[in-house]
Design an enzyme around this catalytic site. Sequence first.
Site: not given
Ligand code: DSN
Length: 419
Positions: A61, A63, A207, A233, A236, A242
């Site tokens: 933990y 925080e 974003d 993110t 990707k 993730r």
């Molecule tokens: N779910 C993602 C996508 O496939 O683009 C975006 O959050």
Amino acid sequence: MGAEPYYGPDFGLLHRQDPELARVLLDELDRLRGGIQLIASENFASPAVLAALGSTLTNKYAEGYPGRRYYAGCEVVDRAEQLAIDRAKRLFGADHVNVQPHSGASANLAAYAALLQPGDTVLAMELSHGGHLTHGSRVNFSGRWFDVVAYGVRRDTELIDYDEVRELALRHQPKMIICGATAYPREIDFAVFRGIADEVGAWLLADVAHTIGLMAGGALPSAVPYADVVTFTTHKALRGPRGGGVMCTGELAAKIDRAVFPFIQGGPLMHAVAAKAVAFGEALRPEFAGYARQVVANARVLADALAAEGVRPVSGGTDSHLALIDLREAGVSGAVAEQRCTAAGITLNRNAIPYDPEPPTVTSGIRVGTPCVTTQGMGPEQMKEVASMIAQVIRNPDAAGEIRERAAALSKIHQIYPS
Ligand code: DSN
């Protein structure tokens, strides 16, 4: 010497202790190895990233932030978070980075929380034109708590209508403008968005969840010099665990940090933070730029080859890792194409195209992305073969068996996690 350290996953142990769950992991690996993965938002994290994810850092933990935690014993995990922050700052040239968001959606919630009050007006891309749930969908917090005005793409070019963005901004005087998308294949002009935001005195949120890896590798221009806040993110095209993150100007650092913790999250997932550090480290290596460029080159070949097969890429092609394919000429819906491709071992998703006459559960399109196949080492020749397989099976479901064998064979030559 003390005991040998336990720091990572032991699949043999899991298999002995919980064969039922171990079977799930093996079946998923078989699924991945047995076909072609074209979901644009997925990738194959490296074994080093997986080792960090499977580490004992999941126990802690923590925080707070490095050097200022609400728990004792954080001096070791502090080093993991500081590494992640320092590497991300180096990679993107950002003033400030917060690596704690559990996801891209959490990162966006933090950006809204830092910059806005409920009821404020936001200008963002229409979901059905390629935006995201957190950019104002009525079923999401963003659409429920904020007054969201949507811009879209032009009917003729299927490119973002920057004139419309400016007109809407002048008319609605948004407090924040969001650029960035999940199903827009083309480069986004962050400088134009910056100019519009400045004209109306709005914050600019970029974003870049989908394109952060391409920016890291220099295959697309970075949003960092233009946006007040950049959310992303890590799983990707960046090829990490993730998770999410936020970058911002020094001026907004304290607001963003307070929005992530304690406003929207409690304890950070320190194993994921450590894995983010590993991924940023991998993206800093020179070979990552080659990967990012190849992701885009592969997407272009895939889009062009699909066009040659008689299915039209929206906007005529792509500048990124994904292509959006209009299936109306082929006479099949996105839902049917998704199901036929799945039966043939090709995993992709149905996707609305701009001005789609079909509802979101059906759609007239599919979205194809190349981060996974590029990680596997596939190139232009394989992309042409994949396009031909997709075109064949969406028109003729009886070909699924034969295509499935071809997809498995192609994937086997370019096997993921070979050891
Ligand atoms: N779910 C993602 C996508 O496939 O683009 C975006 O959050």
